[in-house]
Design a protein around this motif. Structure first.
Motif, mmCIF file in Angstrom:
data_model
loop_
_atom_site.group_PDB
_atom_site.id
_atom_site.type_symbol
_atom_site.label_atom_id
_atom_site.label_comp_id
_atom_site.label_asym_id
_atom_site.label_seq_id
_atom_site.Cartn_x
_atom_site.Cartn_y
_atom_site.Cartn_z
ATOM 1 N N GLU A 104 -5.449 18.999 4.538
ATOM 2 C CA GLU A 104 -5.905 18.474 3.409
ATOM 3 C C GLU A 104 -6.531 19.556 2.344
ATOM 4 O O GLU A 104 -6.335 19.283 1.009
ATOM 5 N N GLU A 198 5.897 4.861 -2.758
ATOM 6 C CA GLU A 198 4.938 5.489 -1.789
ATOM 7 C C GLU A 198 4.438 4.507 -0.518
ATOM 8 O O GLU A 198 4.327 3.416 -0.748
ATOM 9 N N SER A 200 1.597 4.567 2.625
ATOM 10 C CA SER A 200 0.418 5.426 3.427
ATOM 11 C C SER A 200 0.692 5.083 4.797
ATOM 12 O O SER A 200 0.761 3.743 5.160
ATOM 13 N N GLN A 217 0.372 0.156 1.296
ATOM 14 C CA GLN A 217 0.352 0.997 0.022
ATOM 15 C C GLN A 217 -0.706 0.620 -0.809
ATOM 16 O O GLN A 217 -1.523 -0.586 -0.793
ATOM 17 N N ASP A 218 -0.900 1.757 -1.291
ATOM 18 C CA ASP A 218 -2.288 2.009 -2.251
ATOM 19 C C ASP A 218 -1.854 1.722 -3.664
ATOM 20 O O ASP A 218 -0.512 1.643 -4.029
ATOM 21 N N LYS A 220 -2.912 3.449 -7.021
ATOM 22 C CA LYS A 220 -3.779 4.594 -7.468
ATOM 23 C C LYS A 220 -4.260 4.348 -8.969
ATOM 24 O O LYS A 220 -5.154 4.553 -8.993
ATOM 25 N N TYR A 277 -3.403 11.108 7.959
ATOM 26 C CA TYR A 277 -3.017 10.237 6.894
ATOM 27 C C TYR A 277 -1.746 11.065 6.196
ATOM 28 O O TYR A 277 -1.962 11.868 5.860
ATOM 29 N N CYS A 278 -0.744 10.216 6.294
ATOM 30 C CA CYS A 278 0.641 10.694 5.801
ATOM 31 C C CYS A 278 0.957 9.884 4.744
ATOM 32 O O CYS A 278 1.192 8.844 4.615
ATOM 33 N N GLY A 279 0.719 10.456 3.445
ATOM 34 C CA GLY A 279 1.166 10.009 2.033
ATOM 35 C C GLY A 279 2.468 10.327 1.881
ATOM 36 O O GLY A 279 2.962 11.579 1.620
ATOM 37 N N ASN A 297 -3.766 14.036 4.628
ATOM 38 C CA ASN A 297 -4.985 13.841 4.650
ATOM 39 C C ASN A 297 -5.620 13.835 5.897
ATOM 40 O O ASN A 297 -4.984 13.684 6.919
ATOM 41 N N GLY A 301 -7.431 6.573 5.145
ATOM 42 C CA GLY A 301 -7.441 6.574 3.598
ATOM 43 C C GLY A 301 -8.461 5.440 3.112
ATOM 44 O O GLY A 301 -8.490 4.597 3.761
ATOM 45 N N GLU A 304 -6.936 2.123 1.729
ATOM 46 C CA GLU A 304 -5.970 1.439 2.870
ATOM 47 C C GLU A 304 -6.396 0.940 4.010
ATOM 48 O O GLU A 304 -6.140 0.174 4.837
#
Ligand code: AMP
Ligand code: GLY
Length: 434
Positions: A104, A198, A200, A217-218, A220, A277-279, A297, A301, A304
């Motif tokens: 990250e 996207e 997460s 799902q975030d 942002k 953390y896989c975005g 990351n 998250g 999330e």
């Protein structure tokens, strides 16, 4: 067992809640401490007045108070090597060491690692501080929109999407001459713009084996319909629909991304443990779905985590310990068959300037089956809860019926809480309501 959480935001409040609700915590003589703090955390853990990134302070405290286990929430202490220093002192830590956390803390490292391991990600070139002039030539070759990313940690803000060559030149100048991200932007990556939606996904791993938590799902952007500035995240929901991520896509993510990245990290003597953390960007290609990594990351998250952790049925503290004790293969992870939605209440003006010190009312009116996670709050001298940050609270509601029901319940409870200039997005989860 004495446990210390390093970190003090909404994610850490969700981690602390997961820990204290674990059977293994409740049935033992365990104590939870947290680097101070928020009004929410102070109610469920013993506050310790040390900054999460004060490596020496945390280590001395852990040694003198006989802390057995430290759970590190944010990326900064991990990138500074907190986990290594604590492990050297004989203390168990959830979270990767400094070299592994580079996944990250250096986008250049992460992109080159993905390239070497054949992990799908946006096409890119990286530029260090000496070779940045070559970037001005490279932008003659690329298509727009394109994405320019600071190499180092920039609190989620180090990404600029550029729509033309002149915007790209301005962005490169702002990184290298104006140094808007300081040293974090001295190196940078230029990558192609990915189309899709996207996802997460958290993998809890001991470096060899991993367990996936429900995908989420975030949201942002600050504005409804995903408009306006990027923020730390304004809300999240979980799990995703099978139309968004099904078994076949999950297998692709595991085989093309998660297994290769853990293998590559181990091969490089940077064994990765903790939460990866896989975005992801999911692209529709030739009638199927293909996952691409936007970023990794080295931690859970936020927000999330505030939507995902309440879905875990099995003993959460033991899951964290299984990552540390190489027991992930044997750990039996179970989830509730529920839907969850988390809406973030923020201070008006965020992510730009905002005022703090506003009294929060209505917290006691929230229904018992809702979680209120504190991101930026504290008790004032009169024991009232007041705002201290941009993101203030995360309200999470669960439903056994549907996403729609969870979202509805969440907003019913959000309405009960108030503070001056409170702002929240009214469309969290809109993609599943369509
Ligand atoms: P990051 O900090 O790398 O997660 O980037 C922040 C946000 O910028 C992501 O969540 C995406 O919405 C967007 N983004 C980053 N990289 C790309 C890309 N290559 N293509 C499209 N959008 C991107
Ligand atoms: N929600 C985005 C992050 O935690 O980085």
């Amino acid at each position: 067992m004495n446990i210390l959480i390093a970190g003090n935001g909404g994610r850490e409040h969700a981690l602390a809640t997961g820990i204290i609700n674990s059977e293994s915590f409740r049935s033992s003589n365990s104590r939870l401490y947290c680097t101070s703090g928020s009004a929410g955390l102070d109610l469920i853990s013993k506050p310790v007045n040390i900054k999460p990134s004060d490596i020496q302070g945390i280590t001395s405290f852990a040694e003198s108070e006989k802390i057995d286990f430290v759970v590190v929430g944010p990326e900064l202490p991990l990138s500074l090597g907190l986990a290594d220093v604590l492990r050297d002192a004989g203390i168990k830590v959830f979270g990767p060491g400094k070299l592994a956390a580079e996944i990250e803390s250096s986008k250049i490292f992460a992109k080159e690692l993905m390239n070497d391991a054949g992990i799908p990600t946006a096409k890119f070139r990286s530029f260090n501080s000496e070779k940045f002039k070559e970037a001005f030539e490279y932008i003659n070759e690329i298509k727009f929109p394109s994405v320019i990313k600071a190499d180092g940690l920039a609190a989620g803000k180090g990404v600029i999407i550029v729509n033309s060559k002149s915007e790209a030149e301005n962005a490169i100048n702002s990184f290298t001459k104006e140094k808007i991200f300081g040293e974090a932007g001295a190196g940078f990556v230029i990558e192609s713009y990915l189309q899709g939606y996207e996802v997460s996904l958290f993998a809890v791993t001991d470096g060899e084996n991993y367990l996936l938590l429900p995908p989420s799902q975030d949201h942002k952007r600050i504005g409804e319909g995903d408009t306006g500035k990027n923020t730390g995240g304004m809300g999240a929901y979980a799990p995703l629909l099978t139309e968004q991520i099904d078994g076949e896509l999950t297998k692709k993510i595991e085989n093309k991304i998660i297994k290769p990245v853990l293998r590559e990290m181990k091969n490089r003597d940077r064994k990765y443990t903790g939460c990866l953390y896989c975005g992801l960007m999911i692209a529709e290609e030739n009638g199927g779905k293909e996952p691409y990594v936007i970023e990794f990351n080295c931690r859970f998250g936020d927000p999330e985590t505030q939507a995902v952790l309440p879905l875990i049925k099995s003993d959460f503290l033991d899951l964290l310990l299984a990552s540390v004790e190489n027991r992930i293969e044997k750990y039996k992870l179970e989830f509730y068959d529920k839907y969850s939605c988390c809406v973030i209440l923020s201070s008006g003006g965020y992510p730009d300037g905002y005022e703090t010190g506003k009294t929060i009312t209505g917290l006691d009116n929230v229904s018992d089956d809702c979680f209120v996670f504190h991101s930026g709050t504290k008790f004032n001298e009169d024991k009232q809860v007041i705002t201290t940050g941009g993101r203030v609270l995360g309200v999470t509601a669960l439903s056994e019926i549907s996403h729609k029901d969870a979202i509805g319940k969440c907003y019913e409870n959000v309405k009960l809480i108030n503070f001056e200039n409170c702002y929240f997005r009214r469309d969290i989860g809109y993609r599943v309501l369509k």
